[in-house]
Design a protein around this motif. Structure first.
Motif, mmCIF file in Angstrom:
data_model
loop_
_atom_site.group_PDB
_atom_site.id
_atom_site.type_symbol
_atom_site.label_atom_id
_atom_site.label_comp_id
_atom_site.label_asym_id
_atom_site.label_seq_id
_atom_site.Cartn_x
_atom_site.Cartn_y
_atom_site.Cartn_z
ATOM 1 N N PRO A 187 1.095 -1.123 0.647
ATOM 2 C CA PRO A 187 0.373 -0.272 0.363
ATOM 3 C C PRO A 187 0.695 1.371 -0.141
ATOM 4 C CG PRO A 187 -0.350 -0.990 2.035
ATOM 5 C CD PRO A 187 0.541 -2.034 1.309
ATOM 6 N N GLY A 188 1.695 1.252 0.269
ATOM 7 C CA GLY A 188 2.994 2.171 0.682
ATOM 8 C C GLY A 188 3.110 2.605 -0.706
ATOM 9 N N GLU A 189 3.030 2.281 -1.943
ATOM 10 C CA GLU A 189 3.225 1.806 -3.342
ATOM 11 C C GLU A 189 2.859 2.112 -4.687
ATOM 12 O OE1 GLU A 189 7.066 0.461 -4.808
ATOM 13 O OE2 GLU A 189 6.110 -1.518 -3.399
ATOM 14 N N TRP A 190 0.876 1.209 -3.898
ATOM 15 C CA TRP A 190 0.216 0.969 -4.771
ATOM 16 C C TRP A 190 -1.181 1.301 -4.278
ATOM 17 C CZ3 TRP A 190 -4.615 -1.368 -5.051
ATOM 18 C CH2 TRP A 190 -5.369 -1.556 -5.959
ATOM 19 N N LYS A 191 -2.388 1.898 -4.011
ATOM 20 C CA LYS A 191 -3.741 2.001 -3.486
ATOM 21 C C LYS A 191 -5.084 2.252 -4.619
ATOM 22 C CE LYS A 191 -3.179 7.137 -3.374
ATOM 23 N NZ LYS A 191 -3.429 7.866 -1.986
ATOM 24 N N PRO A 192 -5.477 1.121 -4.326
ATOM 25 C CA PRO A 192 -7.041 1.303 -4.640
ATOM 26 C C PRO A 192 -7.589 2.479 -5.241
ATOM 27 C CG PRO A 192 -7.467 0.720 -2.684
ATOM 28 C CD PRO A 192 -6.065 0.379 -2.469
ATOM 29 N N GLN A 193 -9.158 2.659 -5.462
ATOM 30 C CA GLN A 193 -10.323 3.716 -5.499
ATOM 31 C C GLN A 193 -10.085 4.220 -4.095
ATOM 32 O OE1 GLN A 193 -14.198 3.825 -6.519
ATOM 33 N NE2 GLN A 193 -13.992 2.037 -5.537
ATOM 34 N N GLN A 194 -10.431 5.608 -3.617
ATOM 35 C CA GLN A 194 -10.328 6.441 -2.628
ATOM 36 C C GLN A 194 -12.270 5.608 -1.993
ATOM 37 O OE1 GLN A 194 -10.546 10.446 -2.371
ATOM 38 N NE2 GLN A 194 -10.438 10.352 0.300
ATOM 39 N N ALA A 195 -12.873 4.807 -2.489
ATOM 40 C CA ALA A 195 -14.078 4.528 -1.775
ATOM 41 C C ALA A 195 -13.812 2.990 -1.511
ATOM 42 C CB ALA A 195 -15.007 4.333 -2.434
ATOM 43 N N TYR A 196 -13.039 2.318 -1.678
ATOM 44 C CA TYR A 196 -11.953 1.164 -0.876
ATOM 45 C C TYR A 196 -10.656 1.099 -0.902
ATOM 46 C CZ TYR A 196 -11.913 -4.488 -0.852
ATOM 47 O OH TYR A 196 -11.815 -5.060 -0.562
ATOM 48 N N GLN A 197 -10.654 1.983 -0.112
ATOM 49 C CA GLN A 197 -8.808 2.263 0.801
ATOM 50 C C GLN A 197 -9.869 1.885 2.465
ATOM 51 O OE1 GLN A 197 -7.231 6.564 0.435
ATOM 52 N NE2 GLN A 197 -7.468 5.781 -2.162
ATOM 53 N N CYS A 198 -10.259 3.174 2.574
ATOM 54 C CA CYS A 198 -10.740 2.204 3.987
ATOM 55 C C CYS A 198 -10.909 0.380 4.389
ATOM 56 C CB CYS A 198 -11.716 2.458 4.630
ATOM 57 S SG CYS A 198 -12.375 1.880 6.777
ATOM 58 N N MET A 199 -11.712 -0.736 3.427
ATOM 59 C CA MET A 199 -11.564 -1.899 3.646
ATOM 60 C C MET A 199 -10.442 -2.463 3.139
ATOM 61 S SD MET A 199 -13.958 -4.400 4.268
ATOM 62 C CE MET A 199 -15.410 -4.006 4.070
ATOM 63 N N TYR A 200 -9.847 -1.561 1.636
ATOM 64 C CA TYR A 200 -8.522 -2.650 1.984
ATOM 65 C C TYR A 200 -7.885 -2.877 2.695
ATOM 66 C CZ TYR A 200 -4.545 -2.965 -1.124
ATOM 67 O OH TYR A 200 -2.555 -2.648 -1.299
ATOM 68 N N GLY A 201 -7.614 -1.307 4.054
ATOM 69 C CA GLY A 201 -6.627 -1.232 5.143
ATOM 70 C C GLY A 201 -7.090 -2.714 5.598
ATOM 71 N N VAL A 202 -8.497 -2.172 6.087
ATOM 72 C CA VAL A 202 -8.277 -3.783 7.241
ATOM 73 C C VAL A 202 -7.696 -4.420 6.925
ATOM 74 C CG1 VAL A 202 -10.215 -4.628 8.281
ATOM 75 C CG2 VAL A 202 -10.915 -1.820 8.213
ATOM 76 N N LYS A 203 -8.324 -5.303 5.568
ATOM 77 C CA LYS A 203 -9.047 -6.275 5.209
ATOM 78 C C LYS A 203 -6.527 -6.672 5.613
ATOM 79 C CE LYS A 203 -10.068 -8.134 1.111
ATOM 80 N NZ LYS A 203 -11.256 -9.182 2.048
ATOM 81 N N TYR A 204 -5.919 -5.632 5.057
ATOM 82 C CA TYR A 204 -4.934 -6.218 4.585
ATOM 83 C C TYR A 204 -3.586 -6.219 5.704
ATOM 84 C CZ TYR A 204 0.159 -5.625 2.732
ATOM 85 O OH TYR A 204 1.479 -5.358 2.246
ATOM 86 N N VAL A 205 -4.805 -5.192 6.730
ATOM 87 C CA VAL A 205 -4.025 -5.532 8.257
ATOM 88 C C VAL A 205 -4.284 -6.660 9.296
ATOM 89 C CG1 VAL A 205 -4.768 -4.677 10.739
ATOM 90 C CG2 VAL A 205 -3.527 -3.066 8.616
ATOM 91 N N GLY A 206 -5.681 -7.680 8.750
ATOM 92 C CA GLY A 206 -5.685 -8.502 9.373
ATOM 93 C C GLY A 206 -5.306 -9.842 8.690
#
Length: 230
Positions: A187-206
C-alpha cells in the motif's frame, strides 16, 4: 373553469419535463460505466463496520516494521501451482471467490462460474465476466505473494505458503488492469480508488496480523492513512 383547468395542465406538463431532464442529467454525469441488465453494488458495500476498523487500528500498532528482504528464489509455484478446495465444498478457491464477489452469476453445473458481474473494488468500474474473457476478472492476493515472500514467507514450510495462497480472506475478485498495475506492490506504492481504501486497509492489516507478516514503514504509514480516513 376551462382556463383554470388549462393552467393546471400546463404546470403539470412543465413539471414532468423538468423532472425527466433532471433524471437524464444525473444518469449521464456520473462517469460510471452503466451495468447491463442490473444495478451495480453501491460503494457503501465497501464500508466495514466500525468495530472492524477499530480492531484493524489496534492490530496495525502491533505489526512489526522492517525492510523488504531478498526476492531470490521466489516463484508462484512455491505457494502451490493450482487453486485448492480448502473448504471441501467441491469447488476450488477461484470459483468460490468468483461466486462470493460477483453478482448475477451463472455456473457450469454446481461449481464453475461461467459469467457474472463484478463491481470492481480497485477501480469502481462494473465489469461483465465471461469464461471467454476470463482474464478480465482476476483473483488478487491483497497482501501479494511475492511481497509476502520478501517479508518472511520464504522461510515458511510449503504447506503454510499453500494455506496462505488459498486463504479466502486474502483473496479478492478484481478487474485485470488495476490488478496488473498493483502486481506485488504494498500500500505504500499502490492504492485502490478512495472508496475502497478503508476496506483495503482493514483486509491488509488483518492478513498481516493473521500470518505475523511485517510491513515496511511506507506500507505502515499508508495503512494508517487509510484507516484514519474510514
Amino acid at each position: 373553469m376551462a382556463t383554470e383547468t388549462l393552467k393546471r395542465g400546463t404546470i403539470a406538463a412543465v413539471a414532468a419535463v423538468t423532472a425527466l431532464a433532471a433524471g437524464c442529467t444525473n444518469s449521464s454525469d456520473t462517469g460510471e460505466p452503466k451495468a447491463r441488465g442490473g444495478t451495480p453494488s453501491a460503494s457503501s458495500d465497501w464500508t466495514p463496520p466500525k468495530d472492524r476498523v477499530t480492531d484493524a487500528k489496534a492490530k496495525l500498532k502491533g505489526l512489526k516494521i522492517q525492510q523488504q528482504g531478498a526476492h531470490d528464489g521466489y516463484s508462484r509455484a512455491k505457494f502451490g501451482i493450482r487453486w485448492k478446495d480448502t473448504d471441501h465444498n467441491g469447488c476450488d478457491q477461484r470459483n468460490d471467490v468468483l461466486a462470493r464477489d460477483l453478482t448475477n452469476i451463472k455456473r457450469d453445473g454446481s461449481c464453475k462460474v461461467q459469467s457474472g458481474r463484478l463491481k470492481d473494488p480497485y477501480s469502481g468500474r462494473t465489469i461483465e465476466f465471461t469464461k471467454a474473457k476470463a482474464s478480465e476478472v482476476q483473483i488478487d492476493h491483497v497482501y501479494p505473494l511475492a511481497l509476502a515472500w520478501r517479508m518472511g514467507a520464504s522461510g515458511w514450510p510449503a504447506d503454510r505458503r499453500q494455506e496462505y495462497a488459498n486463504d479466502p480472506s486474502n483473496l479478492l475478485a478484481v478487474w485485470g488492469p488495476p490488478n496488473r498495475d498493483k502486481s506485488d506492490k504494498g500500500p505504500g506504492e499502490w492504492k485502490p480508488q478512495q472508496a475502497y481504501q478503508c476496506m483495503y486497509g482493514v483486509k491488509y492489516v488483518g492478513i498481516a496480523d493473521k500470518y505475523r507478516l511485517p510491513v515496511t514503514q511506507a506500507d505502515h504509514d499508508a495503512l494508517q492513512g487509510f484507516l484514519d480516513h474510514c
